[in-house]
Enzyme design. Structure first.
Site, mmCIF file in Angstrom:
data_model
loop_
_atom_site.group_PDB
_atom_site.id
_atom_site.type_symbol
_atom_site.label_atom_id
_atom_site.label_comp_id
_atom_site.label_asym_id
_atom_site.label_seq_id
_atom_site.Cartn_x
_atom_site.Cartn_y
_atom_site.Cartn_z
ATOM 1 N N HIS A 258 -18.256 -57.987 54.423
ATOM 2 C CA HIS A 258 -19.262 -57.696 53.398
ATOM 3 C C HIS A 258 -18.755 -56.502 52.593
ATOM 4 O O HIS A 258 -17.983 -55.695 53.097
ATOM 5 C CB HIS A 258 -20.611 -57.349 54.031
ATOM 6 C CG HIS A 258 -21.150 -58.394 54.955
ATOM 7 N ND1 HIS A 258 -21.598 -58.102 56.234
ATOM 8 C CD2 HIS A 258 -21.314 -59.724 54.795
ATOM 9 C CE1 HIS A 258 -22.029 -59.207 56.811
ATOM 10 N NE2 HIS A 258 -21.859 -60.211 55.957
ATOM 11 N N GLU A 296 -19.738 -64.961 53.186
ATOM 12 C CA GLU A 296 -20.981 -65.695 52.931
ATOM 13 C C GLU A 296 -21.770 -64.988 51.839
ATOM 14 O O GLU A 296 -22.897 -64.528 52.076
ATOM 15 C CB GLU A 296 -21.801 -65.874 54.218
ATOM 16 C CG GLU A 296 -21.564 -64.811 55.297
ATOM 17 C CD GLU A 296 -22.493 -63.620 55.210
ATOM 18 O OE1 GLU A 296 -23.093 -63.402 54.145
ATOM 19 O OE2 GLU A 296 -22.619 -62.900 56.212
#
Length: 353
Positions: A258, A296
Site C-alpha cells: 500500500h 489491491e
C-alpha cells in the site's frame, strides 16, 4: 517520460548502492570504480560500446566482482538500450570464475556476458544488509492461516538506489513510532490521501495504527526518502497472511503493498518512475523466492490503475472487500527483470497517486 539518456562521453559519476560505498566514474572511453577511496577496477569501452576491456582490477576477486557489478549498473542506466555487456577476461580467469559462479555473468560462445536482468538481482548493491538471507522454509499456522515462517523484521534503512534521471538517491527505512508518527499523522489527514485510505484522525489513533502495523509479523511499514527528505509511507505485506489471500490463489512468497505519497512536491511521473520500481526491486531482492507482487487499489482509482499498468502490473480482476471494491493487480518477477522495469518506460506514469 523518456528513459535516462546517454549524455555522451563527458565526465560523470554514478554512486552505486549507495551502501556498497562504490562510485563509477566515466571520462571518455575509460571507467573507474572507486570503493572506499581505492580504485577497485578500471575498464576501457571499445568502439562497440557493449565491449569492455579490463585495464586494472583488484586482486581480491570479491572486490573486483562488486566493482564489475557497479560498472554494469551504471552503464545499463546510462545506456538503457543496451541488452548486454561483453567483458574481455583475458588473463583474468579467477575473476571470470567469480562472476559466473556468483551468477552475475554467463559464458556465451566463449564470451563473458553481463546481462541487466542478472546485474539487477545482485543484492549487495542496494540492500543495506545483503547478508541477511531468507529463512529456510518451515510452514507454521497463524490465525488459521498456513504460511512459511518469516524472518524477524529489519530496522532502520533497508534499501538505497541512485536514480540517474533525478540525480538523487531514493531510500526506504522501517518506520519508527516516535520519529515518524508526526509524518504519518499529517499525511493521513491530507484530504487527497484520506479519500482512499479513510484513516484521518487524531495523533493517538495514528499511534495505535502504526504500533499495530509494527507489531504485525506479516507487515513492514516503510518511509520513503529522496535524499534526506521523507515523501511517502509504504506498507509491505506477505499476501498469504493478508486479507487479500482469500480472493486469489496466493503463493507462499507473494508480496503486496500500500502507498501514501504525502508530500505534494514528490507527486508526478518523474518521482513515480523512481519510487515505484525501486519498491518493487526491494521486494524482489529481499527474498529471491518472491515471484509475484500484488496490489489491491480501489477500482475507482483510475489514475493509480493507469500508473500501475504502465509500470508492468497486469489487471487480474475486480473483487469486493468489505470496505471497498478493489482491483487485483500483479507484477511478475520475470517481467520486472526481463523487461528492465527499474528504468522508466518511454510513456511512463504522469500523475502521482
Amino acid at each position: 517520460m523518456n528513459k535516462a539518456s546517454d549524455s555522451g562521453t563527458g565526465p560523470r559519476a554514478f554512486p552505486v548502492g549507495p551502501y556498497s560505498a562504490q562510485t563509477v566514474f566515466q571520462e571518455g572511453d575509460r571507467l573507474r570504480v572507486v570503493a572506499a577511496d581505492v580504485t577497485a577496477l578500471e575498464l576501457r569501452l571499445r568502439e562497440r560500446v557493449d565491449h569492455l576491456d579490463i585495464l586494472n582490477a583488484s586482486d581480491d576477486r570479491e572486490v573486483a566482482a562488486r566493482a564489475v557489478s557497479a560498472s554494469a549498473e551504471a552503464l545499463f542506466a546510462w545506456r538503457p538500450g543496451a541488452d548486454r555487456l561483453v567483458l574481455d577476461f583475458a588473463g583474468r580467469a579467477p575473476l571470470a570464475r567469480e562472476l559466473t559462479e556468483s551468477g552475475l555473468a554467463i559464458m556465451s560462445e566463449g564470451q563473458l556476458v553481463l546481462l541487466p536482468e542478472l546485474v539487477m538481482q545482485r543484492r549487495d548493491n542496494w540492500l543495506v544488509n545483503p547478508g541477511r538471507p531468507p529463512l529456510p522454509q518451515l510452514h507454521v499456522m497463524t490465525d488459521g492461516k498456513r504460511h512459511p515462517r518469516r524472518a524477524a523484521k529489519p530496522a532502520g534503512k533497508v534499501y538505497g538506489r541512485f536514480i540517474p534521471w533525478l540525480s538523487e538517491v531514493i531510500s526506504f527505512r522501517v518506520a519508527d513510532l516516535e520519529n515518524d508518527l508526526h509524518l504519518l499523522h499529517r499525511w493521513m489527514n491530507d484530504l487527497r490521501v484520506d479519500a482512499f485510505w479513510n484513516e484521518a484522525g487524531d495523533l493517538d489513533k495514528h499511534r495505535q495504527y502504526l504500533a499495530g502495523i509494527l507489531a504485525d509479523p506479516h507487515m513492514l511499514p516503510l518511509i520513503g526518502c529522496f535524499g534526506e527528505q521523507p515523501f511517502g509511507y509504504f506498507e509491505l505485506y506477505w499476501a498469504k497472511e493478508n486479507r487479500i489471500a482469500p480472493f486469489y490463489d496466493a503463493d507462499d512468497y507473494d508480496r503486496g503493498w500500500h502507498v501514501v505519497v504525502g508530500e505534494d512536491a514528490f507527486r508526478g511521473g518523474r518521482y513515480i518512475s523512481a519510487w515505484l520500481p525501486s519498491l518493487m526491486h526491494y521486494m524482489f531482492l529481499d527474498d529471491c523466492r518472491t515471484q509475484r507482487i500484488v496490489g489491491e487499489p480501489a477500482a475507482a482509482h483510475s489514475q493509480q490503475l493507469r500508473n500501475l499498468e504502465r509500470s508492468g502490473f497486469a489487471k487480474i480482476k475486480n473483487f469486493d472487500f468489505p470496505h471497498k471494491r478493489a482491483t487485483l493487480v500483479m507484477l511478475l518477477r520475470e517481467r520486472f527483470f526481463g523487461d528492465r522495469l527499474w528504468l522508466p518506460a518511454a510513456a511512463g506514469p504522469t500523475v502521482s497517486s
